[in-house]
Design a protein around this motif. Structure first.
Motif, PDB file in Angstrom:
ATOM      1  N   VAL A 226      25.921 -79.358 -14.427  1.00 27.47           N
ATOM      2  CA  VAL A 226      25.792 -80.240 -13.260  1.00 27.47           C
ATOM      3  C   VAL A 226      26.171 -81.670 -13.655  1.00 27.47           C
ATOM      4  N   LEU A 227      25.663 -82.123 -14.795  1.00 28.75           N
ATOM      5  CA  LEU A 227      25.959 -83.498 -15.232  1.00 28.75           C
ATOM      6  C   LEU A 227      27.461 -83.672 -15.500  1.00 28.75           C
ATOM      7  N   ALA A 228      28.070 -82.637 -16.094  1.00 31.18           N
ATOM      8  CA  ALA A 228      29.515 -82.708 -16.352  1.00 31.18           C
ATOM      9  C   ALA A 228      30.287 -82.783 -15.035  1.00 31.18           C
TER      10      ALA A 228
ATOM     11  N   ALA B  42      32.373 -77.024 -10.191  1.00 28.78           N
ATOM     12  CA  ALA B  42      31.429 -76.790 -11.291  1.00 28.78           C
ATOM     13  C   ALA B  42      31.525 -75.353 -11.811  1.00 28.78           C
ATOM     14  N   VAL B  43      31.818 -74.398 -10.910  1.00 27.56           N
ATOM     15  CA  VAL B  43      31.863 -72.990 -11.334  1.00 27.56           C
ATOM     16  C   VAL B  43      33.245 -72.601 -11.887  1.00 27.56           C
TER      17      VAL B  43
ATOM     18  N   PHE C 118      21.642 -82.787  -7.249  1.00 24.42           N
ATOM     19  CA  PHE C 118      21.523 -81.891  -8.399  1.00 24.42           C
ATOM     20  C   PHE C 118      21.370 -80.443  -7.951  1.00 24.42           C
ATOM     21  N   GLN C 119      20.467 -80.227  -6.990  1.00 23.74           N
ATOM     22  CA  GLN C 119      20.236 -78.856  -6.510  1.00 23.74           C
ATOM     23  C   GLN C 119      21.483 -78.278  -5.848  1.00 23.74           C
ATOM     24  N   ALA C 120      22.189 -79.132  -5.093  1.00 27.90           N
ATOM     25  CA  ALA C 120      23.388 -78.658  -4.380  1.00 27.90           C
ATOM     26  C   ALA C 120      24.434 -78.149  -5.364  1.00 27.90           C
ATOM     27  N   ILE C 121      24.569 -78.849  -6.488  1.00 23.01           N
ATOM     28  CA  ILE C 121      25.585 -78.446  -7.472  1.00 23.01           C
ATOM     29  C   ILE C 121      25.065 -77.293  -8.334  1.00 23.01           C
ATOM     30  N   ALA C 122      23.756 -77.305  -8.601  1.00 18.83           N
ATOM     31  CA  ALA C 122      23.172 -76.263  -9.469  1.00 18.83           C
ATOM     32  C   ALA C 122      23.128 -74.900  -8.787  1.00 18.83           C
TER      33      ALA C 122
ATOM     34  N   PRO D  18      25.185 -72.985  -6.715  1.00 18.23           N
ATOM     35  CA  PRO D  18      26.234 -71.974  -6.999  1.00 18.23           C
ATOM     36  C   PRO D  18      26.361 -71.661  -8.487  1.00 18.23           C
ATOM     37  N   LEU D  19      26.029 -72.637  -9.345  1.00 18.25           N
ATOM     38  CA  LEU D  19      26.094 -72.370 -10.790  1.00 18.25           C
ATOM     39  C   LEU D  19      25.089 -71.284 -11.184  1.00 18.25           C
ATOM     40  N   LYS D  20      23.882 -71.382 -10.620  1.00 20.41           N
ATOM     41  CA  LYS D  20      22.847 -70.384 -10.935  1.00 20.41           C
ATOM     42  C   LYS D  20      23.286 -69.009 -10.463  1.00 20.41           C
ATOM     43  N   ARG D  21      23.875 -68.968  -9.246  1.00 13.86           N
ATOM     44  CA  ARG D  21      24.259 -67.671  -8.673  1.00 13.86           C
ATOM     45  C   ARG D  21      25.479 -67.070  -9.352  1.00 13.86           C
ATOM     46  N   LEU D  22      26.443 -67.926  -9.704  1.00 20.28           N
ATOM     47  CA  LEU D  22      27.745 -67.395 -10.118  1.00 20.28           C
ATOM     48  C   LEU D  22      28.009 -67.482 -11.618  1.00 20.28           C
ATOM     49  N   VAL D  23      27.360 -68.409 -12.297  1.00 15.15           N
ATOM     50  CA  VAL D  23      27.641 -68.589 -13.715  1.00 15.15           C
ATOM     51  C   VAL D  23      26.445 -68.172 -14.567  1.00 15.15           C
ATOM     52  N   GLY D  24      25.259 -68.611 -14.183  1.00 17.30           N
ATOM     53  CA  GLY D  24      24.050 -68.258 -14.919  1.00 17.30           C
ATOM     54  C   GLY D  24      23.883 -69.082 -16.184  1.00 17.30           C
TER      55      GLY D  24
END
Ligand SMILES: Nc1ncnc2c1ncn2[C@@H]1O[C@H](COP(=O)(O)OP(=O)(O)O)[C@@H](O)[C@H]1O
Ligand SMILES: [Mg+2]
Length: 327
Positions: free
Chosen positions: A136-138, A172-173, A114-118, A120-126
């Motif tokens: 992440v689930l998707a 994911a991003v 979960f953290q691994a996928i989350a 870059p999402l936190k950094r790049l998508v927000g």
């Protein structure tokens, strides 16, 4: 049918040289004057022997390392001049994502799936933590990993599952271009085909572009619309997969195809590669890189570098003999 798509990424005269030796005066030409276009939604395969510069080209193109010279245009924006560091911190980072060869090395052992996928999402998508969780689930669904795997650590996963996490994290991003550097070569053969099918499905569903690096022409042929063949830092042939595979014009491409068992050519017609590639250090810029190993060499081949030239069938080839119409 040849489909022409709007260019997503346009590379011109791209080079990456490394200083070598104790005085660092000699230069290793890892990537040399590469021109390459990848269309929107297009999958381009990059093939060639180990050491020919595939990973370097992939990393420069993905802006993980800086080019020595040349241009990289992404959707019309010049990104070659932005330093890799600045690019990494910019909103453009999400447009190009990379899937590496060895998922064990590219996953942080201290991060859950979960953290691994989350991350870059936190950094790049927000977005809110609920937004991130949903994405992440998707992504887990998209790569066929059960959602409960989110709480596992890399050491609790098989090679194929780690590869799926690496892919989930990259897609994911929602990148426009996915650069895949030998994404299945660390996996068992049975798992390889599952991952290749997954990659093919994702590309179709999302209309992403791929730069798919592989030393295996057979894999590239099945997955990619176009193939770029690289030899000692240079693209020597580029065209639709079918044309390159069934009517190869460069003697090196022919040799690569003939090295595949049961590639459909008679043994007597096969081109066999003798010896190994010459040195990438300070190579002669006034000679074809394939000289000395080429079975159909002409006198001009040691005097001039053949330019990548259109042959009219959509393919580009850098070979004096092919350009003269005498392959
Ligand atoms: N950081 C580096 N410093 C010096 N030489 C490098 C570096 N990275 C790659 N090379 C050299 O560049 C050439 C191309 O390497 P690489 O891109 O890894 O090829 P491939 O992925 O096709 O096997 C090789 O000769 C390699 O030794
Ligand atoms: Mg490599």
């Amino acid at each position: 049918m040849t489909v022409t798509r709007a260019p997503l990424i346009n590379v011109r005269g791209l080079s990456k040289r490394y200083p070598v030796g104790t005085l660092r005066r000699r230069m290793l030409y890892a990537v040399d004057e590469v021109d390459l276009t990848i269309g929107e939604g297009e999958c381009v395969g990059l093939v060639g022997e180990s050491g020919c510069g595939k990973s370097t080209l992939a990393r420069v193109l993905a802006r993980l390392i800086d080019p020595t010279s040349g241009e990289i245009e992404l959707s019309g924006v010049e990104i070659g001049t932005i330093s890799a560091k600045r690019f990494g911190g910019s909103s453009l980072r999400g447009d190009i994502q990379v899937v590496f060869q060895d998922p064990t090395e590219s996953l942080n052992p201290g991060f859950t799936v979960f953290q691994a996928i989350a991350d870059p999402l936190k950094r790049l998508v927000g977005g809110s933590s609920q937004d991130i969780t949903d994405l992440v689930l998707a992504a887990l669904d998209d790569v066929g990993l059960p959602r409960e795997y989110g709480s596992r650590y890399p050491h609790q996963l098989s090679g194929g599952q780690k590869a799926r996490v690496g892919i989930a994290r990259a897609i994911a991003v929602k990148p426009k271009l996915l650069v895949l550097d030998e994404p299945t070569s660390a996996l068992d053969v049975s798992v390889q085909s599952l991952i290749l099918h997954l990659l093919a499905k994702l590309q179709k569903q999302r209309g992403m572009s791929y730069l798919f690096v592989s030393h295996d022409l057979n894999v590239v042929r099945l997955l990619c619309d176009k193939i770029a063949v690289m030899y000692l830092g240079r693209i020597v042939e580029f065209g639709q997969s079918k044309s390159v595979f069934h009517e190869p014009r460069h003697p090196y491409t022919r040799a690569l195809i003939d090295a595949i068992p049961d590639a459909g050519r008679k043994n007597a017609d096969r081109t066999k590669l003798e010896g190994s590639a010459s040195s990438p250090i300070d190579p002669d810029q006034n000679a074809c890189r394939f000289t000395g190993r080429c079975p159909v060499e002409l006198p001009i081949c040691t005097k001039a570098m053949p330019p990548l030239t259109s042959l009219g069938n959509g393919s580009l080839v850098a070979c004096h003999r092919a350009i003269e119409g005498n392959p």
